[in-house]
Design a protein around this motif. Structure first.
Motif, PDB file in Angstrom:
ATOM      1  N   VAL A 345       0.765  -1.179   0.152  1.00  0.00           N
ATOM      2  CA  VAL A 345       0.150  -0.011  -0.071  1.00  0.00           C
ATOM      3  C   VAL A 345       0.994   1.103   0.006  1.00  0.00           C
ATOM      4  O   VAL A 345       1.794   1.260   0.702  1.00  0.00           O
ATOM      5  CB  VAL A 345      -0.807  -0.146   1.405  1.00  0.00           C
ATOM      6  N   HIS A 346       0.656   2.155  -1.093  1.00  0.00           N
ATOM      7  CA  HIS A 346       1.544   3.276  -0.804  1.00  0.00           C
ATOM      8  C   HIS A 346       0.568   4.409  -1.467  1.00  0.00           C
ATOM      9  O   HIS A 346      -0.512   4.345  -2.016  1.00  0.00           O
ATOM     10  CB  HIS A 346       2.779   3.180  -1.706  1.00  0.00           C
ATOM     11  N   ALA A 347       1.351   5.760  -1.324  1.00  0.00           N
ATOM     12  CA  ALA A 347       0.765   7.093  -1.763  1.00  0.00           C
ATOM     13  C   ALA A 347       1.652   7.184  -3.138  1.00  0.00           C
ATOM     14  O   ALA A 347       2.655   7.701  -2.845  1.00  0.00           O
ATOM     15  CB  ALA A 347       0.842   8.131  -0.594  1.00  0.00           C
ATOM     16  N   PRO A 348       1.058   7.122  -4.041  1.00  0.00           N
ATOM     17  CA  PRO A 348       1.973   7.266  -5.327  1.00  0.00           C
ATOM     18  C   PRO A 348       2.769   8.448  -6.010  1.00  0.00           C
ATOM     19  O   PRO A 348       3.891   8.720  -5.622  1.00  0.00           O
ATOM     20  CB  PRO A 348       1.149   6.445  -6.332  1.00  0.00           C
ATOM     21  N   ARG A 349       1.786   9.662  -5.937  1.00  0.00           N
ATOM     22  CA  ARG A 349       2.371  10.742  -6.627  1.00  0.00           C
ATOM     23  C   ARG A 349       1.348  11.948  -6.588  1.00  0.00           C
ATOM     24  O   ARG A 349       0.200  11.416  -6.475  1.00  0.00           O
ATOM     25  CB  ARG A 349       3.007  10.578  -7.785  1.00  0.00           C
ATOM     26  N   PRO A 350       1.476  12.866  -6.757  1.00  0.00           N
ATOM     27  CA  PRO A 350       0.356  13.859  -7.009  1.00  0.00           C
ATOM     28  C   PRO A 350      -0.666  13.457  -8.126  1.00  0.00           C
ATOM     29  O   PRO A 350      -0.301  13.070  -9.248  1.00  0.00           O
ATOM     30  CB  PRO A 350       1.097  15.363  -7.437  1.00  0.00           C
ATOM     31  N   GLY A 351      -1.824  13.773  -8.018  1.00  0.00           N
ATOM     32  CA  GLY A 351      -2.684  13.126  -8.887  1.00  0.00           C
ATOM     33  C   GLY A 351      -3.236  11.827  -8.771  1.00  0.00           C
ATOM     34  O   GLY A 351      -4.177  11.345  -9.432  1.00  0.00           O
ATOM     35  N   ARG A 352      -2.729  11.393  -7.747  1.00  0.00           N
ATOM     36  CA  ARG A 352      -3.250   9.948  -7.666  1.00  0.00           C
ATOM     37  C   ARG A 352      -3.412   9.770  -6.262  1.00  0.00           C
ATOM     38  O   ARG A 352      -3.288  10.613  -5.331  1.00  0.00           O
ATOM     39  CB  ARG A 352      -1.893   8.804  -7.821  1.00  0.00           C
ATOM     40  N   GLN A 353      -4.071   8.570  -5.776  1.00  0.00           N
ATOM     41  CA  GLN A 353      -4.738   8.294  -4.754  1.00  0.00           C
ATOM     42  C   GLN A 353      -3.996   7.087  -3.811  1.00  0.00           C
ATOM     43  O   GLN A 353      -3.366   6.437  -4.824  1.00  0.00           O
ATOM     44  CB  GLN A 353      -6.177   7.941  -4.549  1.00  0.00           C
ATOM     45  N   VAL A 354      -3.860   6.825  -2.600  1.00  0.00           N
ATOM     46  CA  VAL A 354      -3.410   5.848  -1.800  1.00  0.00           C
ATOM     47  C   VAL A 354      -3.913   4.522  -2.261  1.00  0.00           C
ATOM     48  O   VAL A 354      -5.294   4.414  -2.549  1.00  0.00           O
ATOM     49  CB  VAL A 354      -3.635   5.957  -0.344  1.00  0.00           C
ATOM     50  N   THR A 355      -3.154   3.834  -2.821  1.00  0.00           N
ATOM     51  CA  THR A 355      -3.583   2.468  -3.686  1.00  0.00           C
ATOM     52  C   THR A 355      -2.822   1.294  -3.097  1.00  0.00           C
ATOM     53  O   THR A 355      -1.712   1.297  -2.521  1.00  0.00           O
ATOM     54  CB  THR A 355      -3.839   2.583  -5.141  1.00  0.00           C
ATOM     55  N   VAL A 356      -3.185   0.153  -3.684  1.00  0.00           N
ATOM     56  CA  VAL A 356      -2.342  -1.021  -3.624  1.00  0.00           C
ATOM     57  C   VAL A 356      -1.805  -1.429  -4.984  1.00  0.00           C
ATOM     58  O   VAL A 356      -2.245  -1.059  -5.867  1.00  0.00           O
ATOM     59  CB  VAL A 356      -3.320  -2.339  -3.408  1.00  0.00           C
ATOM     60  N   ALA A 357      -0.563  -1.797  -4.972  1.00  0.00           N
ATOM     61  CA  ALA A 357       0.341  -2.047  -6.069  1.00  0.00           C
ATOM     62  C   ALA A 357       1.283  -3.170  -5.804  1.00  0.00           C
ATOM     63  O   ALA A 357       1.128  -3.673  -4.746  1.00  0.00           O
ATOM     64  CB  ALA A 357       1.010  -0.762  -6.396  1.00  0.00           C
TER      65      ALA A 357
END
Length: 376
Positions: A345-357
């Motif tokens: 689980v991470h916070a990717p970058r501006p314009g994106r949301q906390v997600t599973v990857a």
């Protein structure tokens, strides 16, 4: 879930967004060309106008979009690196401000004590003046009464010790005050340096994010959908390569009790926006999410991904367990929380949301364990 589950999970994230939009765009383009060729868009068109413009090949179009993806990714990577520098400088600013306040209180206390000692020294000097300035030792020699002489000797010795004590305290306190003042001055200089560093990082972050947003805003809606799918496909490709290496087969660790709490917190934040410098509760950057996740588990860890990598106990990738932090890129500028089955689980970058990857969707630098024991 296993490796197949992790692959399916990443496939679900990437999805098939943008496919219908691309097909629709090509159909519209073909229709427009046909209308021009038959003169239905203007019966008086010149021969040059009647000749349809060459249509970019799908391969050339894909290469162009991939170049845009790489440029946007580079801008956001630079912004993320600057974000972690900003976070580190912000932490140092707060630390220096706290230390300066503590020093100011110490200096105030020392100055009050110095004033008391000066009054004591003044009182001793006044007493000597009232006796005519005759040294106590000479008065003892002139005293003919043996009993009075002995009593006076004891008082004189105590008086001398008191004077020496006051003078000694004054000397030490003045030295301490000078040290406190120098320390405060140095800390103020470091505070100003960190403030400048923070301001420079803030400007770089905003510049890079603005540049990336401008670049992305030039794309048509259909191209944006294709760009998002391209990003997801690249992540899926990297994850698949990592899984094919057999790395996940060696990872069998179970989460600790604190690790389970950290995972619970992190997964409950899924869907919240990434904002640089944010530590929740409504928005996060990458290290802000891991910081708060482990804070919820009862562990205080460093603020930035670089310091998490530098200070926390490291473990081999094969020994990774859910709750551990996966540090990414050679400069340790990104971090995610491992949740098991090859996923983070991470916070990717501006314009994106906390997600599973996928845990292998980015270049892994190493793994650290917030509730592990330091060795060496």
């Amino acid at each position: 879930m296993g490796s197949q589950g992790a692959q399916q999970g990443v496939r679900d994230v990437s999805g098939e967004r943008g496919v219908r939009g691309v097909r629709g765009g090509r159909s519209a383009l073909c229709t427009a060309v046909l209308l021009c060729a038959t003169g239905l868009l203007g019966g008086t068109a010149t021969a040059a106008q009647r000749t349809p413009a060459p249509t970019p090949s799908p391969d050339a179009d894909a290469r162009h979009l991939d170049e845009v993806r790489k440029e946007i990714e580079g801008l956001y990577r630079t912004a993320e690196r600057a974000t972690e520098e900003y976070n580190a400088a912000e932490e140092q600013v707060q630390l220096q401000q706290k230390k300066i306040v503590e020093l100011a209180r110490t200096i105030d206390t020392a100055q009050r004590r110095l004033a008391v000692l000066k009054r004591q020294a003044g009182a001793l000097a006044s007493a000597q003046y009232r006796t005519g300035g005759i040294p106590p030792e000479l008065k003892l020699v002139l005293n003919a009464d043996p009993g009075a002489f002995l009593a006076g000797a004891d008082l004189t010795r105590k008086g001398q010790q008191a004077v020496k004590g006051v003078i000694g305290q004054l000397t030490h306190l003045k030295t301490d005050l000078e040290g406190y003042a120098d320390d405060a001055s140095h800390r103020w200089e470091r505070l100003e340096a960190n403030r400048k560093k923070k301001d420079a990082a803030r400007k770089e972050i905003n510049d890079k994010i603005d540049a990336a947003k401008t670049l992305e805003s030039r794309l048509a809606t259909k191209e944006k959908a294709r760009l998002r799918k391209l990003e997801d496909d690249q992540a899926l490709l990297a994850q698949q390569k990592w899984l094919d290496s057999g790395a996940l087969k060696e990872i069998t660790g179970k989460a600790s009790e604190q690790g389970k709490k950290a995972i619970s917190y992190a997964t409950s934040q899924i869907g919240k926006d990434y904002v640089w410098g944010a530590v929740g509760p409504d928005t996060f950057d990458c290290s802000g999410l891991t910081l708060q996740s482990w804070q919820a588990a009862g562990r205080t860890i460093p603020r930035t991904s670089q310091e998490q990598w530098r200070q926390l106990p490291r473990v081999a990738l094969k020994d990774m367990r859910p709750g551990d932090l996966v540090i990414y890129f050679s400069d340790a500028s990104h971090v995610g929380l491992y949740v098991g089955d090859g996923a983070i689980v991470h916070a990717p970058r501006p314009g994106r949301q906390v997600t599973v990857a996928g845990a292998g969707s980015m270049p892994i630098l190493g793994v650290v364990r917030p509730d592990g024991e330091r060795t060496g």
